[in-house]
Motif scaffolding. Structure first.
Motif, PDB file in Angstrom:
ATOM      1  N   MET A 132       0.839  -1.203   0.000  1.00  0.00           N
ATOM      2  CA  MET A 132       0.000   0.000   0.000  1.00  0.00           C
ATOM      3  C   MET A 132       0.876   1.256   0.000  1.00  0.00           C
ATOM      4  N   THR A 133       0.260   2.381  -0.381  1.00  0.00           N
ATOM      5  CA  THR A 133       1.017   3.622  -0.495  1.00  0.00           C
ATOM      6  C   THR A 133       0.584   4.664   0.531  1.00  0.00           C
ATOM      7  N   ASN A 134      -0.126   4.246   1.569  1.00  0.00           N
ATOM      8  CA  ASN A 134      -0.557   5.194   2.581  1.00  0.00           C
ATOM      9  C   ASN A 134       0.659   5.852   3.232  1.00  0.00           C
ATOM     10  N   PRO A 135       0.495   7.028   3.845  1.00  0.00           N
ATOM     11  CA  PRO A 135       1.642   7.837   4.252  1.00  0.00           C
ATOM     12  C   PRO A 135       2.598   7.150   5.230  1.00  0.00           C
ATOM     13  N   VAL A 136       3.887   7.302   4.949  1.00  0.00           N
ATOM     14  CA  VAL A 136       4.939   6.866   5.883  1.00  0.00           C
ATOM     15  C   VAL A 136       4.967   7.812   7.071  1.00  0.00           C
ATOM     16  N   ARG A 137       4.768   9.090   6.788  1.00  0.00           N
ATOM     17  CA  ARG A 137       4.662  10.115   7.829  1.00  0.00           C
ATOM     18  C   ARG A 137       3.892  11.298   7.234  1.00  0.00           C
ATOM     19  N   ALA A 138       3.336  12.131   8.080  1.00  0.00           N
ATOM     20  CA  ALA A 138       2.616  13.308   7.602  1.00  0.00           C
ATOM     21  C   ALA A 138       3.609  14.290   6.984  1.00  0.00           C
ATOM     22  N   VAL A 139       3.301  14.752   5.790  1.00  0.00           N
ATOM     23  CA  VAL A 139       4.176  15.702   5.100  1.00  0.00           C
ATOM     24  C   VAL A 139       3.608  17.106   5.247  1.00  0.00           C
ATOM     25  N   LEU A 151       4.217   4.439 -20.246  1.00  0.00           N
ATOM     26  CA  LEU A 151       4.379   4.420 -18.800  1.00  0.00           C
ATOM     27  C   LEU A 151       4.629   2.997 -18.343  1.00  0.00           C
ATOM     28  N   THR A 152       5.531   2.856 -17.386  1.00  0.00           N
ATOM     29  CA  THR A 152       5.877   1.543 -16.847  1.00  0.00           C
ATOM     30  C   THR A 152       5.082   1.263 -15.577  1.00  0.00           C
ATOM     31  N   HIS A 153       5.163   0.012 -15.122  1.00  0.00           N
ATOM     32  CA  HIS A 153       4.592  -0.323 -13.809  1.00  0.00           C
ATOM     33  C   HIS A 153       5.202   0.580 -12.748  1.00  0.00           C
ATOM     34  N   GLY A 154       6.526   0.737 -12.789  1.00  0.00           N
ATOM     35  CA  GLY A 154       7.210   1.544 -11.781  1.00  0.00           C
ATOM     36  C   GLY A 154       6.829   3.005 -11.821  1.00  0.00           C
ATOM     37  N   ASN A 155       6.625   3.571 -13.019  1.00  0.00           N
ATOM     38  CA  ASN A 155       6.176   4.960 -13.120  1.00  0.00           C
ATOM     39  C   ASN A 155       4.884   5.165 -12.351  1.00  0.00           C
ATOM     40  N   GLN A 156       3.920   4.281 -12.565  1.00  0.00           N
ATOM     41  CA  GLN A 156       2.609   4.451 -11.948  1.00  0.00           C
ATOM     42  C   GLN A 156       2.633   4.136 -10.457  1.00  0.00           C
ATOM     43  N   ILE A 157       3.411   3.139 -10.075  1.00  0.00           N
ATOM     44  CA  ILE A 157       3.531   2.817  -8.643  1.00  0.00           C
ATOM     45  C   ILE A 157       4.136   3.991  -7.892  1.00  0.00           C
ATOM     46  N   HIS A 158       5.193   4.579  -8.471  1.00  0.00           N
ATOM     47  CA  HIS A 158       5.835   5.695  -7.777  1.00  0.00           C
ATOM     48  C   HIS A 158       4.925   6.923  -7.745  1.00  0.00           C
ATOM     49  N   ALA A 159       4.169   7.147  -8.819  1.00  0.00           N
ATOM     50  CA  ALA A 159       3.222   8.265  -8.804  1.00  0.00           C
ATOM     51  C   ALA A 159       2.183   8.081  -7.705  1.00  0.00           C
ATOM     52  N   ALA A 160       1.641   6.869  -7.594  1.00  0.00           N
ATOM     53  CA  ALA A 160       0.664   6.590  -6.536  1.00  0.00           C
ATOM     54  C   ALA A 160       1.295   6.796  -5.162  1.00  0.00           C
ATOM     55  N   PHE A 161       2.541   6.366  -5.025  1.00  0.00           N
ATOM     56  CA  PHE A 161       3.269   6.555  -3.761  1.00  0.00           C
ATOM     57  C   PHE A 161       3.436   8.047  -3.471  1.00  0.00           C
ATOM     58  N   GLY A 162       3.818   8.836  -4.477  1.00  0.00           N
ATOM     59  CA  GLY A 162       4.014  10.266  -4.272  1.00  0.00           C
ATOM     60  C   GLY A 162       2.741  10.962  -3.829  1.00  0.00           C
ATOM     61  N   PHE A 163       1.626  10.671  -4.493  1.00  0.00           N
ATOM     62  CA  PHE A 163       0.349  11.259  -4.082  1.00  0.00           C
ATOM     63  C   PHE A 163      -0.013  10.822  -2.665  1.00  0.00           C
ATOM     64  N   GLY A 164       0.202   9.536  -2.380  1.00  0.00           N
ATOM     65  CA  GLY A 164      -0.123   9.031  -1.049  1.00  0.00           C
ATOM     66  C   GLY A 164       0.646   9.744   0.044  1.00  0.00           C
ATOM     67  N   GLN A 165       1.941  10.005  -0.220  1.00  0.00           N
ATOM     68  CA  GLN A 165       2.768  10.635   0.809  1.00  0.00           C
ATOM     69  C   GLN A 165       2.438  12.118   0.983  1.00  0.00           C
ATOM     70  N   VAL A 166       2.401  12.875  -0.106  1.00  0.00           N
ATOM     71  CA  VAL A 166       2.306  14.324   0.029  1.00  0.00           C
ATOM     72  C   VAL A 166       0.854  14.796   0.175  1.00  0.00           C
ATOM     73  N   PRO A 220       8.636  12.484  -3.081  1.00  0.00           N
ATOM     74  CA  PRO A 220       9.818  11.847  -2.490  1.00  0.00           C
ATOM     75  C   PRO A 220      10.587  11.039  -3.532  1.00  0.00           C
ATOM     76  N   PHE A 221      11.902  10.983  -3.369  1.00  0.00           N
ATOM     77  CA  PHE A 221      12.808  10.230  -4.239  1.00  0.00           C
ATOM     78  C   PHE A 221      12.820  10.775  -5.675  1.00  0.00           C
ATOM     79  N   SER A 222      12.444  12.035  -5.843  1.00  0.00           N
ATOM     80  CA  SER A 222      12.526  12.651  -7.168  1.00  0.00           C
ATOM     81  C   SER A 222      13.176  14.016  -7.025  1.00  0.00           C
ATOM     82  N   GLN A 223      13.492  14.644  -8.149  1.00  0.00           N
ATOM     83  CA  GLN A 223      14.167  15.941  -8.139  1.00  0.00           C
ATOM     84  C   GLN A 223      13.450  16.903  -9.084  1.00  0.00           C
ATOM     85  N   VAL A 224      13.407  18.168  -8.674  1.00  0.00           N
ATOM     86  CA  VAL A 224      12.899  19.238  -9.530  1.00  0.00           C
ATOM     87  C   VAL A 224      13.957  20.336  -9.557  1.00  0.00           C
ATOM     88  N   ARG A 225      14.255  20.835 -10.743  1.00  0.00           N
ATOM     89  CA  ARG A 225      15.169  21.967 -10.855  1.00  0.00           C
ATOM     90  C   ARG A 225      14.619  22.968 -11.866  1.00  0.00           C
TER      91      ARG A 225
END
Length: 624
Positions: free
Chosen positions: A1-8, A223-238, A383-388
């Motif tokens: 599951m992608t529910n939050p690891v901690r409140a952001v 889009l790969t499996h990993g792209n979508q999994i990480h996107a779901a994780f990102g939304f879940g966390q933030v 999380p685990f990504s970069q923006v510049r």
């Protein structure tokens, strides 16, 4: 599951998440893993409700997480029996968001590759997209479900040589050769187990989406499996999606806003996704009944693109208790400040902007759902990504300082591996994995991202770059303006000048002279003051609800021609204007002027000749 690891709440919370090993916080390696984990932990909790109309009694389906996994297994088994596998065949979907779609779409990706098509496109464009990836199976709707989709499917066997089968949702009568009723297709397919062993990894391509088409011809995004999994994780966390959330998903499923932002991200966190109609928020009655649906389902999250947010603001019942709604999510375009302020005042609900692209599975930045949103900012990176943010047109790669606008680039596990046609990657993906978004923005001192516009949307007036948002923000503050959009209008001297299109609040008449005075007073850069202001009933939008600026640029060309006709021809002259393209895709403007003399037509042609478009001027008499 992608529910939050901690409140952001701040960027430091994101950095804290990143101190943990990635594989410990993101455990799924393919979409089947993701949905199986949610079924294990939240099996009996509601997962999916799809309504056939805004009437809550017309629920097409209501599934818990265990039942949803079962339907995904059954769909995957059917597609595997039809020859869909990794590297073999693909499934195209051309259907509104009917109850069966979610499980079919995920099931196709578990089996192989799914392509989500905008069913509003014409048949030739749909065939072109299907041919681009060699679709072997098409899923569409029976005529009783959607006559438009059914009619477009007819003839596709001739237009798409690779097409072998058409699966029909809702079929109730005998079908032509090559067509299979969905009920017959899934007959005998197990909901308990997969009939094959999934071998997909995070790097396996499983989905194809065509770009939204706001700037030109669609491209096929892989889009790969990993792209979508990480996107779901990102939304879940933030955003802080969790099992207590019920989210109204008002986006179509041929767009990553529907499948990811308020779709898979909610389901993967154990939440409940409610689809308000097969056609998202497009039907007027959905907007009219929207807040009744929110109350009925005790929704905690509402959502919509900025144009939808503006419409929803006008239908909030007075005195309605919306305290159960913790956030409103918007994205797809920069939210005009006046629109956001009006929504928050009418509803008492804070708006949380998000920012993503098809090429990032919708996930780049998010305002923290458990923290404080910043109006005008799209929030923190995943999380685990970069923006510049890099300086434009410098020749060398130079980073912008905080608050200095530049070109936004993104890198991370959610960034796609490239377009289906590799030639289209040039200028978009670099060898280090940085994706150039085409958006202009800046980072604040606390690393929130603020978008100011699109590089392609900049109005270049005599070498002066004008951000349309600076014009639109001022216009949207004027009383009676519901929403506005500024685009470039061709000009003989400056190249381009701003043209402003405004939509009035229902029942309001906009005083153009007063609005023009308002713009002159509050747009502080003289080159950015609109040359022309036009009132229109609504802004042209894409199927997702994004403002479609190419159509506005066409309207600006029409406005330019009308201004020139008024200045050159005698009163009473009327121009009929048609905009097309030649074989080199250059704009060709055909102008027929009724009531003009030959001398006036000649003067008009000479006046328009310096503009970058080709103008063909005729009169209402054969020899003109």
């Amino acid at each position: 599951m992608t529910n939050p690891v901690r409140a952001v709440r701040t960027i430091e919370d994101i950095r804290a998440i990143e101190t943990q090993p990635y594989d410990e916080v993101v455990t799924a390696h393919n979409l089947y893993d993701l949905f199986r984990a949610t079924a294990v932990h939240r099996g009996d909790a509601p997962a999916l409700t799809v309504l056939r109309s805004p009437d809550t009694l017309e629920a097409g389906c209501t599934l818990n997480h265990r039942q949803l996994l079962g339907e995904i297994k059954r769909a995957a088994n059917m597609f595997r029996r039809l020859g869909i596998a990794e590297g073999k065949g693909s499934v195209a979907f051309m259907t509104p968001t009917v109850p069966e779609l979610q499980a079919l779409l995920i099931g196709a990706q578990v089996a192989g590759v799914a392509s989500s098509l905008n069913y509003l496109l014409n048949r030739d464009t749909i065939a072109e997209l299907m041919n681009a990836h060699g679709a072997t199976v098409l899923v569409t709707a029976a005529p009783s479900v959607d006559e438009n989709c059914w009619s477009k499917a007819e003839g596709l066997f001739d237009l798409v040589p690779t097409l072998e089968r058409i699966i029909v949702i809702g079929a109730a009568s005998p079908l032509p050769a090559g067509y299979i009723a969905l009920d017959n297709g899934v007959a005998g397919c197990s909901t308990a187990d997969l009939e094959f062993t999934p071998t997909a990894t995070r790097d396996t391509v499983c989905a194809l989406f065509h770009t939204g088409g706001t700037t030109g011809r669609p491209k096929l995004v892989q889009l790969t499996h990993g792209n979508q999994i990480h996107a779901a994780f990102g939304f879940g966390q933030v955003f802080g999606y969790d099992a207590q959330d019920t989210v109204i998903n008002g986006f179509p499923f041929f767009h990553v806003g529907g499948t990811m932002t308020v779709g898979m991200s909610v389901l993967a966190a154990g939440g409940h996704m409610v689809v308000p109609s097969p056609y998202a928020l497009r039907p007027p009655q959905v907007i009219e009944r929207y807040w009744d649906l929110v109350q009925h389902f005790r929704a905690t999250v509402v959502s919509g693109v900025p144009t939808s947010i503006a419409s929803m603001t006008n239908t909030v019942p007075k005195g309605r208790d919306l305290s159960h709604v913790r956030m409103a999510v918007t994205g797809g375009a920069v939210l005009p400040r006046a629109v956001g302020t009006a929504f928050e005042k009418a509803t008492g609900i804070k708006i949380y902007e998000t920012y993503g692209m098809t090429e990032t599975a919708a996930a780049i930045a998010f305002n923290p759902g458990r923290g404080t949103p910043m109006m005008g900012s799209v929030g923190f990176r995943a999380p685990f990504s970069q923006v510049r943010v890099v300086r434009q047109d410098t020749g060398d790669l130079a980073m912008c300082s905080p608050s200095e606008p530049g070109l936004v680039q993104i890198r991370g596990p959610q960034v796609f591996p490239g377009y289906h046609d590799p030639k289209q990657n040039t200028g978009v993906l670099d060898p280090q994995g940085w994706l150039t978004t085409g958006d202009i923005g800046y980072l604040t001192e606390d690393e929130r991202l603020v978008l100011t516009g699109r590089a392609k949307d900049l109005i270049v007036r005599s070498g002066h770059n004008i951000d349309p948002a600076a014009i639109e923000d001022v216009a949207n503050q004027f009383e009676g303006v519901a929403i506005s959009a500024a685009v470039a209008m061709p000009d003989q001297y400056a190249g381009e000048v701003p043209a402003l299109f405004v939509v009035p609040v229902p029942g309001t008449v906009i005083d153009i002279d007063r609005l023009a005075d308002h713009m002159r007073t509050h747009v502080h850069e003289p080159p950015a003051r609109p040359r022309s202001i036009v009132v229109i009933p609504s802004l042209p939008v894409t199927a997702v609800g994004k403002i479609f600026k190419p159509a506005l640029r066409d309207l600006a060309i029409e406005e330019k021609v009308k201004l020139e006709v008024a200045g050159i021809c005698a009163p009473g002259a009327v121009a009929t204007i048609e905009i097309g393209e030649d074989e080199r895709m250059h704009s060709v403007i055909s102008v027929q002027v009724q009531g003009a003399t030959a001398a006036e037509l000649k003067a008009l042609a000479e006046r328009l000749h310096p503009l970058p478009q080709t103008y063909r001027i005729t009169g209402d008499r054969p020899n003109d």
